[in-house]
Design a protein around this motif. Structure first.
Motif, PDB file in Angstrom:
ATOM      1  N   SER A   1       0.823  -1.206   0.000  1.00 50.44           N
ATOM      2  CA  SER A   1       0.000   0.000   0.000  1.00 50.44           C
ATOM      3  C   SER A   1       0.860   1.259   0.000  1.00 50.44           C
ATOM      4  O   SER A   1       0.502   2.263  -0.615  1.00 50.44           O
ATOM      5  CB  SER A   1      -0.934   0.012   1.219  1.00 50.44           C
TER       6      SER A   1
ATOM      7  N   ARG B   1      -2.848   2.622  -2.860  1.00 55.12           N
ATOM      8  CA  ARG B   1      -3.966   1.816  -2.377  1.00 55.12           C
ATOM      9  C   ARG B   1      -4.419   0.745  -3.369  1.00 55.12           C
ATOM     10  O   ARG B   1      -4.742  -0.369  -2.960  1.00 55.12           O
ATOM     11  CB  ARG B   1      -5.126   2.739  -2.020  1.00 55.12           C
TER      12      ARG B   1
ATOM     13  N   LEU C   1      -4.753  -3.139  -2.314  1.00 57.95           N
ATOM     14  CA  LEU C   1      -5.998  -3.903  -2.433  1.00 57.95           C
ATOM     15  C   LEU C   1      -5.819  -5.140  -3.305  1.00 57.95           C
ATOM     16  O   LEU C   1      -6.457  -6.169  -3.076  1.00 57.95           O
ATOM     17  CB  LEU C   1      -7.101  -3.014  -2.994  1.00 57.95           C
TER      18      LEU C   1
ATOM     19  N   TRP D   1      -8.697  -3.716   4.519  1.00 54.40           N
ATOM     20  CA  TRP D   1      -9.163  -2.475   3.909  1.00 54.40           C
ATOM     21  C   TRP D   1      -8.737  -1.278   4.753  1.00 54.40           C
ATOM     22  O   TRP D   1      -8.284  -0.258   4.220  1.00 54.40           O
ATOM     23  CB  TRP D   1     -10.681  -2.503   3.759  1.00 54.40           C
TER      24      TRP D   1
ATOM     25  N   THR E   1      -4.887  -0.847   4.301  1.00 52.67           N
ATOM     26  CA  THR E   1      -4.512  -0.214   3.032  1.00 52.67           C
ATOM     27  C   THR E   1      -4.844   1.269   3.048  1.00 52.67           C
ATOM     28  O   THR E   1      -4.075   2.088   2.532  1.00 52.67           O
ATOM     29  CB  THR E   1      -5.237  -0.881   1.845  1.00 52.67           C
ATOM     30  N   ARG E   2      -5.945   1.614   3.620  1.00 53.73           N
ATOM     31  CA  ARG E   2      -6.354   3.024   3.690  1.00 53.73           C
ATOM     32  C   ARG E   2      -5.362   3.830   4.522  1.00 53.73           C
ATOM     33  O   ARG E   2      -4.935   4.923   4.116  1.00 53.73           O
ATOM     34  CB  ARG E   2      -7.761   3.137   4.277  1.00 53.73           C
TER      35      ARG E   2
ATOM     36  N   SER F   1      -1.672   3.801   2.746  1.00 51.65           N
ATOM     37  CA  SER F   1      -1.594   4.640   1.551  1.00 51.65           C
ATOM     38  C   SER F   1      -1.715   6.113   1.907  1.00 51.65           C
ATOM     39  O   SER F   1      -1.056   6.969   1.300  1.00 51.65           O
ATOM     40  CB  SER F   1      -2.690   4.249   0.557  1.00 51.65           C
TER      41      SER F   1
END
Length: 203
Positions: A25, A30, A34, A161, A164-165, A168
């Protein structure tokens, strides 16, 4: 609910999969992260199906099968660690997020995530040893195993999720090349540590 709570605690524990999601990430943005998550979740679904079919029992019944997968998984982590350390020696990409728009990068991230999960025998042992403890005696093992696998995959999808958020977003805020080099060094050493732990595991 008991299984969901137990699985979540295990899923949130640091491991090669989580480390891979964070690194990808940061370095690929992102979309790349993912893609790695999708590969990992695909591997988990594969382990769940194998457990439902009784195939993962081979990992405990056959020491040769377990050791073969363990050595292959450790070798794979060594390669990932060496690649991360090698990348840390190169000039950092000042715009890492743009590389994530390349489909080949996302497909490569998917392959790495899938390989990291499928080559980890502990993932198979996790499904085989944990899920049967929560299956009611009057339930059909195959369908119950698939249900618990779906619960675990859903929880992992939510957790990754969030990772990664966060990763990133951190990468977008910190564009210094030194930060990306240091991250590659840390993840490289961590991957090598996971490989050593897998090689020395005799359970």
């Amino acid at each position: 609910m008991a299984f969901a709570g137990t699985a979540m605690l295990i899923n949130m524990a640091p491991g090669p999969d989580s480390l891979l999601v964070v690194r990808t990430s940061v370095t690929q943005g992102r979309p790349g992260g993912l893609a790695a998550v999708l590969g990992i979740l695909t591997g988990c679904m594969g382990w769940g199906l194998a457990t439902a079919a009784g195939l993962t029992a081979l990992l405990t019944a056959s020491r040769l099968a377990y050791n073969t997968l363990r050595v292959c998984g450790a070798a794979y982590l060594v390669v990932l660690g060496a690649m991360a350390l090698w990348h840390s020696r190169k000039p950092a990409d000042p715009e890492p997020a743009r590389r994530a728009t390349v489909p080949a990068d996302r497909f490569a991230a998917f392959r790495v995530g899938l390989g990291t999960n499928l080559l980890n025998p502990k993932a198979g042992v996790f499904y085989m040893s944990l899920i049967p403890q929560f299956v009611p005696r009057d339930a059909q093992m195959f369908s119950a195993t698939l249900l618990f696998t779906a619960i675990d995959v859903f929880e992992l999808a939510v957790w990754y999720w969030l990772l990664t958020r966060a990763a990133s977003a951190l990468s977008e805020r910190i564009q210094r090349p030194a930060f990306h080099r240091r991250l590659e060094q840390i993840t490289g050493v961590a991957f090598l540590g996971f490989a050593a732990n897998l090689l020395t595991d005799h359970s």
